[in-house]
Design a protein around this motif. Structure first.
Motif, PDB file in Angstrom:
ATOM      1  N   MET A 138      -0.880  -0.966  -7.778  1.00  0.00           N
ATOM      2  CA  MET A 138      -0.931  -1.208  -9.213  1.00  0.00           C
ATOM      3  C   MET A 138      -0.183  -0.110  -9.960  1.00  0.00           C
ATOM      4  O   MET A 138      -0.190   1.052  -9.544  1.00  0.00           O
ATOM      5  N   PRO A 139       0.478  -0.454 -11.080  1.00  0.00           N
ATOM      6  CA  PRO A 139       1.195   0.568 -11.861  1.00  0.00           C
ATOM      7  C   PRO A 139       0.224   1.566 -12.464  1.00  0.00           C
ATOM      8  O   PRO A 139      -0.916   1.221 -12.806  1.00  0.00           O
ATOM      9  N   GLY A 140       0.654   2.813 -12.591  1.00  0.00           N
ATOM     10  CA  GLY A 140      -0.196   3.848 -13.144  1.00  0.00           C
ATOM     11  C   GLY A 140      -0.102   3.896 -14.652  1.00  0.00           C
ATOM     12  O   GLY A 140       0.820   3.358 -15.267  1.00  0.00           O
ATOM     13  N   ARG A 141      -1.076   4.557 -15.257  1.00  0.00           N
ATOM     14  CA  ARG A 141      -1.072   4.785 -16.696  1.00  0.00           C
ATOM     15  C   ARG A 141      -0.268   6.053 -16.951  1.00  0.00           C
ATOM     16  O   ARG A 141      -0.787   7.138 -17.104  1.00  0.00           O
ATOM     17  N   GLY A 142       1.045   5.900 -16.934  1.00  0.00           N
ATOM     18  CA  GLY A 142       1.896   7.058 -17.107  1.00  0.00           C
ATOM     19  C   GLY A 142       2.136   7.833 -15.830  1.00  0.00           C
ATOM     20  O   GLY A 142       3.077   8.607 -15.745  1.00  0.00           O
ATOM     21  N   GLY A 143       1.283   7.647 -14.833  1.00  0.00           N
ATOM     22  CA  GLY A 143       1.455   8.313 -13.557  1.00  0.00           C
ATOM     23  C   GLY A 143       2.126   7.392 -12.552  1.00  0.00           C
ATOM     24  O   GLY A 143       2.573   6.302 -12.894  1.00  0.00           O
ATOM     25  N   GLU A 144       2.186   7.836 -11.309  1.00  0.00           N
ATOM     26  CA  GLU A 144       2.843   7.037 -10.289  1.00  0.00           C
ATOM     27  C   GLU A 144       1.993   5.820  -9.922  1.00  0.00           C
ATOM     28  O   GLU A 144       0.775   5.787 -10.137  1.00  0.00           O
ATOM     29  N   SER A 145       2.647   4.817  -9.391  1.00  0.00           N
ATOM     30  CA  SER A 145       1.936   3.614  -8.970  1.00  0.00           C
ATOM     31  C   SER A 145       1.114   3.903  -7.718  1.00  0.00           C
ATOM     32  O   SER A 145       1.395   4.844  -6.973  1.00  0.00           O
ATOM     33  N   GLY A 146       0.091   3.084  -7.512  1.00  0.00           N
ATOM     34  CA  GLY A 146      -0.692   3.207  -6.302  1.00  0.00           C
ATOM     35  C   GLY A 146       0.073   2.691  -5.093  1.00  0.00           C
ATOM     36  O   GLY A 146       1.239   2.289  -5.202  1.00  0.00           O
ATOM     37  N   ASP A 147      -0.572   2.668  -3.951  1.00  0.00           N
ATOM     38  CA  ASP A 147       0.069   2.235  -2.708  1.00  0.00           C
ATOM     39  C   ASP A 147      -0.491   0.881  -2.269  1.00  0.00           C
ATOM     40  O   ASP A 147      -1.559   0.462  -2.704  1.00  0.00           O
ATOM     41  N   ALA A 148       0.247   0.220  -1.415  1.00  0.00           N
ATOM     42  CA  ALA A 148      -0.236  -1.000  -0.769  1.00  0.00           C
ATOM     43  C   ALA A 148      -0.626  -0.649   0.664  1.00  0.00           C
ATOM     44  O   ALA A 148       0.176  -0.083   1.414  1.00  0.00           O
ATOM     45  N   LEU A 149      -1.859  -0.966   1.043  1.00  0.00           N
ATOM     46  CA  LEU A 149      -2.365  -0.669   2.378  1.00  0.00           C
ATOM     47  C   LEU A 149      -2.495  -1.982   3.138  1.00  0.00           C
ATOM     48  O   LEU A 149      -3.339  -2.826   2.799  1.00  0.00           O
ATOM     49  N   ILE A 150      -1.662  -2.158   4.146  1.00  0.00           N
ATOM     50  CA  ILE A 150      -1.595  -3.406   4.887  1.00  0.00           C
ATOM     51  C   ILE A 150      -2.230  -3.214   6.264  1.00  0.00           C
ATOM     52  O   ILE A 150      -1.728  -2.451   7.089  1.00  0.00           O
ATOM     53  N   GLU A 151      -3.335  -3.905   6.502  1.00  0.00           N
ATOM     54  CA  GLU A 151      -3.999  -3.840   7.809  1.00  0.00           C
ATOM     55  C   GLU A 151      -3.455  -4.943   8.714  1.00  0.00           C
ATOM     56  O   GLU A 151      -3.406  -6.109   8.313  1.00  0.00           O
ATOM     57  N   LEU A 152      -3.062  -4.580   9.914  1.00  0.00           N
ATOM     58  CA  LEU A 152      -2.488  -5.529  10.864  1.00  0.00           C
ATOM     59  C   LEU A 152      -3.581  -6.148  11.739  1.00  0.00           C
ATOM     60  O   LEU A 152      -4.452  -5.440  12.239  1.00  0.00           O
ATOM     61  N   LYS A 153      -3.512  -7.453  11.887  1.00  0.00           N
ATOM     62  CA  LYS A 153      -4.433  -8.175  12.757  1.00  0.00           C
ATOM     63  C   LYS A 153      -3.625  -9.017  13.733  1.00  0.00           C
ATOM     64  O   LYS A 153      -2.770  -9.795  13.316  1.00  0.00           O
ATOM     65  N   LEU A 154      -3.900  -8.842  15.035  1.00  0.00           N
ATOM     66  CA  LEU A 154      -3.191  -9.613  16.058  1.00  0.00           C
ATOM     67  C   LEU A 154      -3.789 -11.008  16.171  1.00  0.00           C
ATOM     68  O   LEU A 154      -4.997 -11.158  16.340  1.00  0.00           O
ATOM     69  N   ALA A 155      -2.926 -11.997  16.078  1.00  0.00           N
ATOM     70  CA  ALA A 155      -3.372 -13.383  16.208  1.00  0.00           C
ATOM     71  C   ALA A 155      -3.656 -13.696  17.678  1.00  0.00           C
ATOM     72  O   ALA A 155      -3.040 -13.113  18.579  1.00  0.00           O
ATOM     73  N   PRO A 156      -4.590 -14.608  17.951  1.00  0.00           N
ATOM     74  CA  PRO A 156      -4.833 -15.029  19.339  1.00  0.00           C
ATOM     75  C   PRO A 156      -3.555 -15.601  19.953  1.00  0.00           C
ATOM     76  O   PRO A 156      -2.753 -16.227  19.257  1.00  0.00           O
ATOM     77  N   HIS A 157      -3.369 -15.379  21.252  1.00  0.00           N
ATOM     78  CA  HIS A 157      -2.152 -15.820  21.929  1.00  0.00           C
ATOM     79  C   HIS A 157      -2.481 -16.980  22.865  1.00  0.00           C
ATOM     80  O   HIS A 157      -3.532 -16.980  23.515  1.00  0.00           O
ATOM     81  N   PRO A 158      -1.594 -17.970  22.968  1.00  0.00           N
ATOM     82  CA  PRO A 158      -1.890 -19.124  23.835  1.00  0.00           C
ATOM     83  C   PRO A 158      -1.804 -18.824  25.324  1.00  0.00           C
ATOM     84  O   PRO A 158      -2.336 -19.586  26.138  1.00  0.00           O
ATOM     85  N   VAL A 159      -1.160 -17.736  25.714  1.00  0.00           N
ATOM     86  CA  VAL A 159      -0.970 -17.423  27.139  1.00  0.00           C
ATOM     87  C   VAL A 159      -1.728 -16.167  27.557  1.00  0.00           C
ATOM     88  O   VAL A 159      -2.390 -16.138  28.593  1.00  0.00           O
ATOM     89  N   PHE A 160      -1.646 -15.130  26.750  1.00  0.00           N
ATOM     90  CA  PHE A 160      -2.184 -13.827  27.130  1.00  0.00           C
ATOM     91  C   PHE A 160      -3.524 -13.561  26.447  1.00  0.00           C
ATOM     92  O   PHE A 160      -3.731 -13.923  25.296  1.00  0.00           O
TER      93      PHE A 160
END
Length: 309
Positions: A191-213
């Motif tokens: 999100m943009p800051g109030r005169g300060g720097e913008s915040g960060d985006a924190l992306i959590e990775l999730k592995l999808a189930p695999h059809p073979v492994f």
């Protein structure tokens, strides 16, 4: 008194929320006090721009401003009291005539408005009060999201696009060897800051189930079909791995359930790569008369006892 917020941001009244946000971010970077030390003109313009964005950057406030219900400072527009029509604020019934009952010249109910409530949701909470009143600045809030990726992406690396609830999209670089549950931080994409720097985006990775492994920590397990003849005589069969197909040697006399290990062909966990475990599954040929006769001959010669008494 602030000017027209649309003019302050340099956008048309019909501009989209995304266009308004982009215009604000551009101006905020150009006018930020850290980039213009001692420049009073830039500092004043910066304050006007942030105040303008507080009005038209919020859908509800923007709608009220466009309808004339609030002014460019976010204050309600009063049209007189005591049953009269609209006044200029100096005569009877006008704003200057103490509509809040606090004595002539009082600021009225504005002192009771919680600035954190106005700014907190957009600019990160308590710091907004200082930013609005005393020239301080507040960093924008971080945003969080979950991105589902394939096993192949986690091993080899990739770039995947994610969309946030506000319609924004970001391209996320998945590093080679990424683990399940790993969080990627994208600086300044919150999100943009109030005169300060913008915040960060924190992306959590999730592995999808695999059809073979199937994952077992850093190791991968799989079932590998093997023709009967290769299981009896030995041979080479194609084996699928997360990074492509390889040739695997089957030892002669291999039984179903035998597990062959390929070192370093598994997944990643805690920065280390595991192995690929292939469990052999013998496949019988269909309609093979010669094999049927051979099996019959072997059974007539004596029972095969695969298990000890």
């Amino acid at each position: 008194m602030a000017g027209d917020p649309y003019k302050e941001l340099g956008v048309a009244r019909g501009a989209s929320q995304d266009e308004i946000k982009k215009a604000f971010r551009k101006l905020a970077k150009e006018l930020h006090p850290d980039k213009n030390p001692g420049n009073k003109e830039a500092d004043e313009r910066f304050k006007r721009v942030t105040a303008a964005f507080d009005i038209v950057g919020d859908k509800d406030k923007r709608a009220k401003f466009d309808r004339g219900e609030i002014d460019a400072d976010g204050r309600e527009q009063f049209r007189g009291f005591g049953g009269g029509g609209a006044t200029d604020g100096r005569g009877p019934g006008g704003f200057g005539q103490n509509p809040f009952g606090q004595g002539s010249g009082a600021r009225g109910g504005f002192e009771n408005i919680d600035l954190d409530e106005i700014f907190g949701g957009m600019f990160g909470g308590g710091g907004a009060r200082q930013g609005a009143r005393g020239g301080g600045f507040a960093k924008g809030q971080d945003v969080r999201a979950t991105l589902e990726i394939s096993l192949e992406d986690s091993i080899s690396g990739a770039t995947r696009r994610i969309q946030f609830s506000d319609g924004r999209t970001l391209d996320v670089a998945i590093p080679k060897g990424a683990g399940d549950g790993q969080t990627i931080r994208l600086k300044g994409q919150g999100m943009p800051g109030r005169g300060g720097e913008s915040g960060d985006a924190l992306i959590e990775l999730k592995l999808a189930p695999h059809p073979v492994f199937t994952r077992d920590g850093a190791d991968l397990t799989m079932d590998q079909p093997v023709p009967l003849y290769d299981a009896v005589l030995g041979g080479k069969v194609p084996l699928r791995t997360p990074e492509g197909t390889v040739s695997m040697t089957i030892p002669a006399g291999s039984s179903s359930g035998k597990v062959l290990r390929l070192k370093g062909r598994g997944a990643f966990a805690n920065g280390k790569r595991g192995d690929l475990l292939a469990k052999l599954m013998i496949v019988l040929p269909e309609g093979d008369d010669a094999l049927t006769k051979l099996a019959q001959k072997a059974r007539d010669a004596g029972p095969i006892r695969p298990f000890r008494d």
